[in-house]
Structures are given as C-alpha cells and as structure tokens.
Design a protein around this motif. Structure first.
Motif, short mmCIF file in Angstrom:
data_model
loop_
_atom_site.label_atom_id
_atom_site.label_comp_id
_atom_site.label_asym_id
_atom_site.label_seq_id
_atom_site.Cartn_x
_atom_site.Cartn_y
_atom_site.Cartn_z
N TRP A 187 6.15 3.76 0.00
CA TRP A 187 5.24 2.65 0.33
C TRP A 187 5.08 2.53 1.85
O TRP A 187 6.04 2.32 2.56
CB TRP A 187 5.78 1.32 -0.24
CG TRP A 187 5.74 1.34 -1.74
CD1 TRP A 187 6.70 1.79 -2.59
CD2 TRP A 187 4.63 0.94 -2.55
NE1 TRP A 187 6.26 1.69 -3.89
CE2 TRP A 187 5.00 1.17 -3.90
CE3 TRP A 187 3.35 0.41 -2.27
CZ2 TRP A 187 4.14 0.88 -4.96
CZ3 TRP A 187 2.51 0.12 -3.33
CH2 TRP A 187 2.90 0.36 -4.66
N ALA A 188 3.86 2.66 2.32
CA ALA A 188 3.59 2.50 3.76
C ALA A 188 3.66 1.02 4.12
O ALA A 188 4.02 0.65 5.24
CB ALA A 188 2.23 3.06 4.10
N LEU A 189 3.26 0.17 3.16
CA LEU A 189 3.42 -1.29 3.33
C LEU A 189 4.11 -1.79 2.09
O LEU A 189 3.65 -1.54 0.97
CB LEU A 189 2.06 -1.99 3.40
CG LEU A 189 1.27 -1.98 4.67
CD1 LEU A 189 0.03 -2.84 4.47
CD2 LEU A 189 2.07 -2.50 5.86
N LYS A 190 5.22 -2.52 2.31
CA LYS A 190 5.90 -3.13 1.15
C LYS A 190 5.31 -4.50 1.00
O LYS A 190 4.66 -5.01 1.91
CB LYS A 190 7.39 -3.17 1.41
CG LYS A 190 7.92 -1.75 1.44
CD LYS A 190 9.30 -1.63 1.99
CE LYS A 190 9.51 -0.17 2.35
NZ LYS A 190 10.57 0.01 3.33
N HIS A 242 0.81 -1.21 0.00
CA HIS A 242 0.00 0.00 0.00
C HIS A 242 0.84 1.26 0.00
O HIS A 242 1.81 1.39 0.75
CB HIS A 242 -0.96 0.04 1.20
CG HIS A 242 -1.95 1.14 1.06
ND1 HIS A 242 -3.00 1.08 0.18
CD2 HIS A 242 -2.02 2.36 1.63
CE1 HIS A 242 -3.69 2.20 0.23
NE2 HIS A 242 -3.11 3.00 1.10
N SER A 243 0.45 2.20 -0.86
CA SER A 243 1.05 3.53 -0.84
C SER A 243 -0.07 4.54 -0.75
O SER A 243 -1.10 4.39 -1.39
CB SER A 243 1.86 3.76 -2.12
OG SER A 243 2.35 5.08 -2.09
N TYR A 244 0.14 5.59 0.06
CA TYR A 244 -0.84 6.66 0.15
C TYR A 244 -0.62 7.67 -0.97
O TYR A 244 -1.37 8.62 -1.10
CB TYR A 244 -0.76 7.35 1.51
CG TYR A 244 -1.28 6.50 2.66
CD1 TYR A 244 -2.65 6.43 2.92
CD2 TYR A 244 -0.42 5.76 3.47
CE1 TYR A 244 -3.14 5.65 3.97
CE2 TYR A 244 -0.89 4.99 4.52
CZ TYR A 244 -2.25 4.94 4.76
OH TYR A 244 -2.73 4.17 5.79
N ARG A 245 0.44 7.47 -1.76
CA ARG A 245 0.74 8.41 -2.84
C ARG A 245 0.13 7.90 -4.14
O ARG A 245 0.13 6.69 -4.39
CB ARG A 245 2.25 8.53 -3.03
CG ARG A 245 2.89 9.20 -1.87
CD ARG A 245 4.40 9.17 -2.02
NE ARG A 245 4.99 9.79 -0.85
CZ ARG A 245 5.27 11.08 -0.78
NH1 ARG A 245 5.06 11.87 -1.80
NH2 ARG A 245 5.79 11.56 0.33
N PRO A 246 -0.32 8.82 -4.99
CA PRO A 246 -0.93 8.39 -6.25
C PRO A 246 0.11 7.76 -7.18
O PRO A 246 -0.20 6.91 -8.00
CB PRO A 246 -1.50 9.67 -6.85
CG PRO A 246 -0.84 10.80 -6.13
CD PRO A 246 -0.38 10.28 -4.80
N PRO A 278 3.65 6.24 -6.54
CA PRO A 278 4.83 5.91 -5.73
C PRO A 278 6.04 5.59 -6.61
O PRO A 278 5.90 4.89 -7.61
CB PRO A 278 4.39 4.66 -4.96
CG PRO A 278 3.23 4.10 -5.72
CD PRO A 278 2.58 5.23 -6.44
N VAL A 279 7.18 6.14 -6.25
CA VAL A 279 8.39 5.83 -7.00
C VAL A 279 9.43 5.14 -6.12
O VAL A 279 9.80 3.99 -6.36
CB VAL A 279 9.02 7.06 -7.72
CG1 VAL A 279 8.57 7.15 -9.15
CG2 VAL A 279 8.72 8.37 -7.00
N SER A 280 9.86 5.83 -5.05
CA SER A 280 10.93 5.24 -4.24
C SER A 280 10.33 4.30 -3.20
O SER A 280 9.12 4.33 -2.93
CB SER A 280 11.73 6.34 -3.57
OG SER A 280 10.98 6.84 -2.48
N ASP A 281 11.22 3.51 -2.58
CA ASP A 281 10.85 2.59 -1.52
C ASP A 281 10.10 3.28 -0.39
O ASP A 281 9.16 2.75 0.18
CB ASP A 281 12.18 2.05 -0.96
CG ASP A 281 12.12 0.58 -0.70
OD1 ASP A 281 11.40 -0.13 -1.46
OD2 ASP A 281 12.79 0.14 0.27
#
Ligand code: ADP
Ligand code: MG
Length: 358
Positions: free
Chosen positions: A23-26, A11-15, A17-20
């Motif tokens: 990601w809030a959850l990898k 999960h990413s809260y960003r529309p 996501p680019v860098s590690d």
C-alpha cells in the motif's frame, strides 16, 4: 473554494495488494480547511505525490472518498475539479510564448483579455518573468520553464485548491528562497487553499500554518510548526524535524516511569502501568550539563555557528546536547540532565498515554 475531506482513503498501485508494504497510502482520514496554507512533509517515497494526485483526480484511490465541500468528487475527472497543480518538473507549451503559457489557464476559462493582461503581468512580476514574456518557452532554461509552470499554477484564483508538488526542486537556491516567501505572501493575499508537498522541513515550516507529516504511507502528525517541534507524537517526527533531531534513548519503564540503568528520569508524561520498555524523547536543546544528572562522556563537539553540538555517551547510549556559543564544555566525564517538561516517554514509537500529549 471548498473544504477538502479525505475519508478512509487508501491506495495501492498493485492489482492485488496483500502485505502492508503493497500500500502506497494506508487508510487515512484528513480534512483540509478552506483557505489553509498546508505543507505535506515526509521522506521520499512516503506517498506525498500519490495523495496529491488523488486530490487532483489524476489518480482514483483503491478505497475511500474525496469530498470538496459536500460534493463527492472521487470519480470526477480532473478537469472538472477546478484544481491547479504544479509538478516537480516543468510542464509548459514549448511553442508558445511565456505570455501565452501564463495566459492559457485563463483563456481556457474565457476570461476577458483585459483581465488576462493584468493577471499575467502580476504573476510574471512575482515569478521574475516580466522581461521574458515575448520569448518562446522552448528557449528558456529548466529553471525558467519551472517558473512558467509555477506561474500557470498561480494565475487562476477561482480554483478549489492549488497543489504544489516539490515545485522548487529544479530552481536555483537564491531564487528558491525568494519564491518561497512570495508564495507565502500570495497565500495571505488570495487566501486560497494551498497544499505544498516537500521533503524539506525548512520549506514546510516557512510556508505552512499547518504541516501534515507522513511516513511510509501514513499520516503521523498534523500540527503547527511549533506543535511538531515541541510535542512530537511519534519519534519519527521528533527525529525528522529540527536540526539536530530529537534524541531517542532506549529506557526501562516501571509503574509508568522511565529509568536508565535503574536511575529514574523525570518526564512530562507517563506510560501505561503494563509497559516495561520504551524510549525517552528529548531535544538536544533540553539536555544540560548538571551535577545532579546521569553520568556521561563527551565524545565529540561540533561548532554550529551560534551554538555547539555536543555528542555524549550516557550509560552506553548516544545523547546529543546543544550548548550556547562560549559556554564551558566539560572535556570528558561529566553529568547531564534532561528538562522534565520537555522529556517524554514513547512506546512503540508513539507518545505514551494521553497525559503530556498536546
Ligand atoms: P513521494 O511523493 O512521497 O516520494 P510517491 O507517492 O511518489 O511518494 O510514492 C509512494 C510509493 O508508491 C513509493 O513506494 C513508490 O515507489 C510507489 N509508486 C509511486 N508511483 C507509482 C506507480 N506509478 N506505480 C507503482 N508504484 C508507484
Ligand atoms: Mg513525490
């Protein structure tokens, strides 16, 4: 009730996501057995609430799936998931009485009033609200309101799981201790899957049969409290669990074995032959004063009740050890040794090799 399976979940809260770090959850894969008492333990910001909200359906993951038994519930709205969730801060209906607040989840499911009465009485007793059932929720303290939230989470037993997100944060310490042991008792009685999120190792280790340890959006280890304590799979787990945490001592590695300033240190595992640098992980409980050990200097002794914590510097590296109360502690220069069965080599943070791993 059902087994909960999370597959390739991220999960990413960003529309975009680019860098590690976006990601809030990898990517993670996890199975929660039906009826288990789990803790999800990790420092603030590591993704615990994100994970819990994905299970309850408050959040749709960026990728991956959530299954309850064989059913894919990834897109199912939260009200259809039959999950009870208790949040960190109270969520109550202020205008209703305490009784009606506790009864709400049951009445919502058209449970008959006789059952509602019995169930509310039981939960009120457990959460110490019996004398306040007729009071309006708005008149209670934050502590009292959180007890209502907790009670509402526990009142239905026909749910797939009960999720607790640091539910005791606003509760006073004495009651906290009491509620913690009651939650455990309740789990033994109703055998519902419970997932208890906390950043507090004591809460996690007393509540759970199995603890999932997270750090920066990743699951680092899943194990019983004993496994986490005895065989940390990552230095983070060793350091985070136990008080004082595991010593992590930089070392050289040659032919798979560990060396400090050219002196071989016997360990329970070996590293790959190609490795040249690593870290020794050993809990302070397994470091002893020994004439055959490495040279060390005692720099500080602190009394911790039934034992003392002795801080030493060994070949320039800080090493703690635990000495029983009353044991003689050398005043300055001494020698220390590491118990080989409890000393392990870590490489890039992770326990080296398969050998020695639990
Ligand atoms: P925890 O519950 O372990 O403290 P969270 O799941 O709340 O961690 O947060 C994980 C990461 O996601 C943190 O870096 C946090 O800042 C970020 N985060 C949490 N909620 C949001 C949100 N609504 N919008 C943007 N970022 C968020
Ligand atoms: Mg949180």
């Amino acid at each position: 009730m059902a087994r909960i399976t999370l597959s390739n979940l991220a999960h990413s809260y960003r529309p975009d996501p680019v860098s590690d770090a976006d990601w809030a959850l990898k990517e993670l894969n996890l199975e929660w057995d039906d009826g288990g008492a789990y803790a999800l333990l990790g420092p603030s910001g590591c993704g615990k609430t994100t994970l819990l909200n994905i299970i309850s359906g408050l959040l749709t993951p960026t990728h991956g799936s959530v299954h309850f038994g064989d059913e894919d519930v990834t897109q199912l709205p939260t009200e259809k998931r039959h999950i009870a969730q208790v949040f960190q801060f109270p969520v109550v209906y202020d205008t209703m009485t305490v009784y009606d607040n506790l009864a709400f989840p049951l009445r919502n499911r058209h449970v008959d009033e006789a059952t509602v009465r019995a169930k509310v009485a039981e939960i009120a007793e457990m959460t110490d609200l019996t004398s306040m059932l007729d009071r309006r929720a708005s008149g209670l303290t934050a502590d009292g309101k959180q007890k209502i939230s907790l009670g509402r989470g526990l009142v239905r037993t026909d749910v797939n799981a009960i999720l607790f997100d640091e539910p005791l944060t606003v509760i006073d310490p004495h009651l906290k201790f009491q509620l913690r042991s009651k939650l455990k008792e309740l789990h033994n009685r109703i055998a519902n899957t419970m997932i208890y999120v906390t950043h507090d190792q004591t809460e996690a280790l007393t509540f759970a049969d199995k603890v999932v340890v997270m750090n920066v959006g990743e699951v680092v280890q899943i194990g019983t409290p004993e496994e986490l304590f005895e065989t940390p799979q990552h230095v983070f787990v060793g350091h985070f669990i136990g008080s004082p945490g595991m010593n992590v001592i930089p070392c050289d590695v040659k032919d798979g074995a560990a060396f400090i300033d050219g002196v071989r240190v016997a360990t329970a595992n070996e590293a790959d032959a190609a490795v040249t640098k690593g870290e020794l992980g050993v809990r302070p409980e397994f470091v002893t004063f020994s004439d055959d050990g490495l040279e060390a200097k005692v720099v500080k002794v602190s009394d911790a009740g039934r034992f003392s914590i002795v801080e030493t510097v060994c070949h320039g590296k800080p090493v703690k050890l635990v000495a029983p109360e009353g044991a003689p502690i050398p005043s300055e220069t001494t020698r220390i040794a590491f118990k080989p069965d409890n000393t392990r080599i870590y490489v890039d943070g992770w326990l080296a090799g398969a050998r020695g791993a639990a």
